[in-house]
Design a protein around this motif. Structure first.
Motif, PDB file in Angstrom:
ATOM      1  N   ASP A 175      -8.656 -28.620 107.954  1.00  0.00           N
ATOM      2  CA  ASP A 175      -7.306 -28.042 108.068  1.00  0.00           C
ATOM      3  C   ASP A 175      -6.229 -29.117 107.906  1.00  0.00           C
ATOM      4  OD1 ASP A 175      -8.455 -25.582 108.550  1.00  0.00           O
ATOM      5  OD2 ASP A 175      -8.185 -25.668 110.722  1.00  0.00           O
ATOM      6  N   TYR A 190     -14.864 -28.486 105.006  1.00  0.00           N
ATOM      7  CA  TYR A 190     -15.173 -27.076 105.260  1.00  0.00           C
ATOM      8  C   TYR A 190     -16.650 -26.786 104.968  1.00  0.00           C
ATOM      9  CZ  TYR A 190     -10.195 -25.869 105.750  1.00  0.00           C
ATOM     10  OH  TYR A 190      -8.891 -25.762 106.179  1.00  0.00           O
ATOM     11  N   TYR A 201     -19.704 -17.138 114.231  1.00  0.00           N
ATOM     12  CA  TYR A 201     -18.296 -17.482 114.443  1.00  0.00           C
ATOM     13  C   TYR A 201     -17.841 -18.569 113.464  1.00  0.00           C
ATOM     14  CZ  TYR A 201     -14.118 -19.457 116.651  1.00  0.00           C
ATOM     15  OH  TYR A 201     -12.860 -19.944 116.891  1.00  0.00           O
ATOM     16  N   THR A 202     -18.357 -19.779 113.629  1.00  0.00           N
ATOM     17  CA  THR A 202     -17.856 -20.884 112.803  1.00  0.00           C
ATOM     18  C   THR A 202     -18.392 -20.851 111.377  1.00  0.00           C
ATOM     19  OG1 THR A 202     -19.630 -22.396 113.511  1.00  0.00           O
ATOM     20  CG2 THR A 202     -17.616 -22.372 114.833  1.00  0.00           C
ATOM     21  N   MET A 205     -16.437 -18.415 109.140  1.00  0.00           N
ATOM     22  CA  MET A 205     -15.039 -18.848 109.117  1.00  0.00           C
ATOM     23  C   MET A 205     -14.847 -19.992 108.120  1.00  0.00           C
ATOM     24  SD  MET A 205     -12.528 -20.087 112.225  1.00  0.00           S
ATOM     25  CE  MET A 205     -13.608 -21.373 112.868  1.00  0.00           C
ATOM     26  N   TYR A 206     -15.757 -20.970 108.145  1.00  0.00           N
ATOM     27  CA  TYR A 206     -15.588 -22.121 107.261  1.00  0.00           C
ATOM     28  C   TYR A 206     -16.133 -21.857 105.858  1.00  0.00           C
ATOM     29  CZ  TYR A 206     -13.767 -24.492 111.282  1.00  0.00           C
ATOM     30  OH  TYR A 206     -12.968 -24.838 112.358  1.00  0.00           O
ATOM     31  N   PHE A 208     -15.486 -19.046 104.429  1.00  0.00           N
ATOM     32  CA  PHE A 208     -14.304 -18.379 103.870  1.00  0.00           C
ATOM     33  C   PHE A 208     -13.234 -19.399 103.493  1.00  0.00           C
ATOM     34  CE2 PHE A 208     -10.286 -16.055 104.065  1.00  0.00           C
ATOM     35  CZ  PHE A 208     -10.595 -14.946 103.280  1.00  0.00           C
ATOM     36  N   LYS A 209     -12.982 -20.353 104.375  1.00  0.00           N
ATOM     37  CA  LYS A 209     -11.980 -21.385 104.077  1.00  0.00           C
ATOM     38  C   LYS A 209     -12.413 -22.229 102.880  1.00  0.00           C
ATOM     39  CE  LYS A 209      -9.706 -21.860 108.563  1.00  0.00           C
ATOM     40  NZ  LYS A 209      -9.083 -22.807 109.504  1.00  0.00           N
ATOM     41  N   SER A 237     -19.140 -10.292 110.714  1.00  0.00           N
ATOM     42  CA  SER A 237     -18.088 -11.267 111.014  1.00  0.00           C
ATOM     43  C   SER A 237     -16.721 -10.734 110.619  1.00  0.00           C
ATOM     44  CB  SER A 237     -18.353 -12.576 110.268  1.00  0.00           C
ATOM     45  OG  SER A 237     -18.239 -12.378 108.871  1.00  0.00           O
ATOM     46  N   THR A 238     -15.673 -11.329 111.175  1.00  0.00           N
ATOM     47  CA  THR A 238     -14.299 -10.959 110.830  1.00  0.00           C
ATOM     48  C   THR A 238     -14.039 -11.174 109.344  1.00  0.00           C
ATOM     49  OG1 THR A 238     -13.552 -11.605 113.040  1.00  0.00           O
ATOM     50  CG2 THR A 238     -11.869 -11.442 111.323  1.00  0.00           C
ATOM     51  N   GLU A 239     -14.583 -12.259 108.808  1.00  0.00           N
ATOM     52  CA  GLU A 239     -14.348 -12.610 107.407  1.00  0.00           C
ATOM     53  C   GLU A 239     -14.996 -11.596 106.460  1.00  0.00           C
ATOM     54  OE1 GLU A 239     -13.436 -15.841 109.929  1.00  0.00           O
ATOM     55  OE2 GLU A 239     -15.333 -14.746 109.766  1.00  0.00           O
TER      56      GLU A 239
END
Length: 256
Positions: A175, A190, A201-202, A205-206, A208-209, A237-239
């Motif tokens: 980030d 990432y 979770y992680t 998220m990463y 996606f980033k 997952s949220t992503e």
């Protein structure tokens, strides 16, 4: 003088006598060898007794020193660090959940009310687990305060095997590099953050980033791999709920 033979006794033959002699000679050689070895060992010990005693003494000092350091220095130092770190952690948590974030993050870094901040913990308790953890808190606080170079510096010092904190630290560095306009470095971090652990979770998220940065860098094929992995392996997952749009975009760009 009368002589007698034991019942069942048979006089030894010539071959048996020779065998007994040979056996006796072999046994004698073995004992002679052992005596010679023992004598050489005794001579070596006698000749090098001082060096041997010094070596034993050094080993004993190292072992006792290690045990003593852990019991009387390292352990109390870590306990003191944990106690002194309590207020700084409180400021940090309040900053994450509160409204006056900048002032609270600064208090977490530099301390307040006569208590240590994370920077003090790192300096005063170097080498302890608390000082290591303080590097994570300090780096994350600097990231929130938009001091990205210090964020990278302190987060890079943090070492952990934790399921969540380890990838979060790497991802936070990513980030910071995004904000420093260093997307290639951000992508590397990432990817590392995504591969360090496998959790819901992680990891997504990463991934996606990493995918979004890869798209920006015209690496659509690589981005597509990240996005499809989220859809296939982390559907809850949220992503995953927003990844279809990015998969479509990556496919279009990859086909050009």
């Amino acid at each position: 003088m009368a002589t007698y033979n034991k019942r069942g006794y048979k006089p030894k033959t010539k071959v048996e006598k020779e065998h007994d002699i040979e056996e006796g000679s072999t046994t004698a050689e073995v004992f002679n060898t052992l005596d010679e070895t023992a004598s050489k060992t005794e001579l070596f010990v006698e000749k090098n007794q001082k060096l041997i005693l010094i070596f034993i003494g050094v080993v004993a000092v190292v072992v006792l020193g290690y045990l003593g350091f852990n019991e009387f220095i390292s352990k109390p130092k870590q306990e003191a660090a944990m106690n002194d770190m309590f207020q700084a952690q409180k400021y940090f948590n309040e900053a994450v959940n509160g409204v006056e974030q900048d002032s609270l993050f600064n208090l977490a870094l530099n301390g307040g009310e006569g208590k240590y901040g994370m920077l003090d913990i790192i300096s005063e308790y170097s080498g302890t687990p608390s000082a290591n953890l303080a590097n994570y808190y300090a780096g994350t606080a600097y990231l929130r305060l938009k001091d990205y170079k210090n964020a990278v510096e302190y987060l890079s010092k943090f070492k952990s095997e934790d399921e969540i904190l380890a990838p979060l630290a790497k991802g936070n560095i990513g980030d910071a590099f995004v904000q420093l306009n260093q997307p290639e470095d951000a992508l590397d971090y990432y990817e590392e953050a995504a591969s360090m652990r496998n959790n819901d979770y992680t990891t997504p998220m990463y991934l996606f980033k990493a995918g979004t940065i890869a798209l920006e860098l015209d690496k659509a094929g690589k981005a597509l791999d990240f996005f499809e992995k989220i859809k296939e392996e982390y559907p809850n997952s949220t992503e995953a709920g927003k990844v279809d749009v990015f998969i479509g975009k990556a496919k279009v760009l990859a086909s050009k």
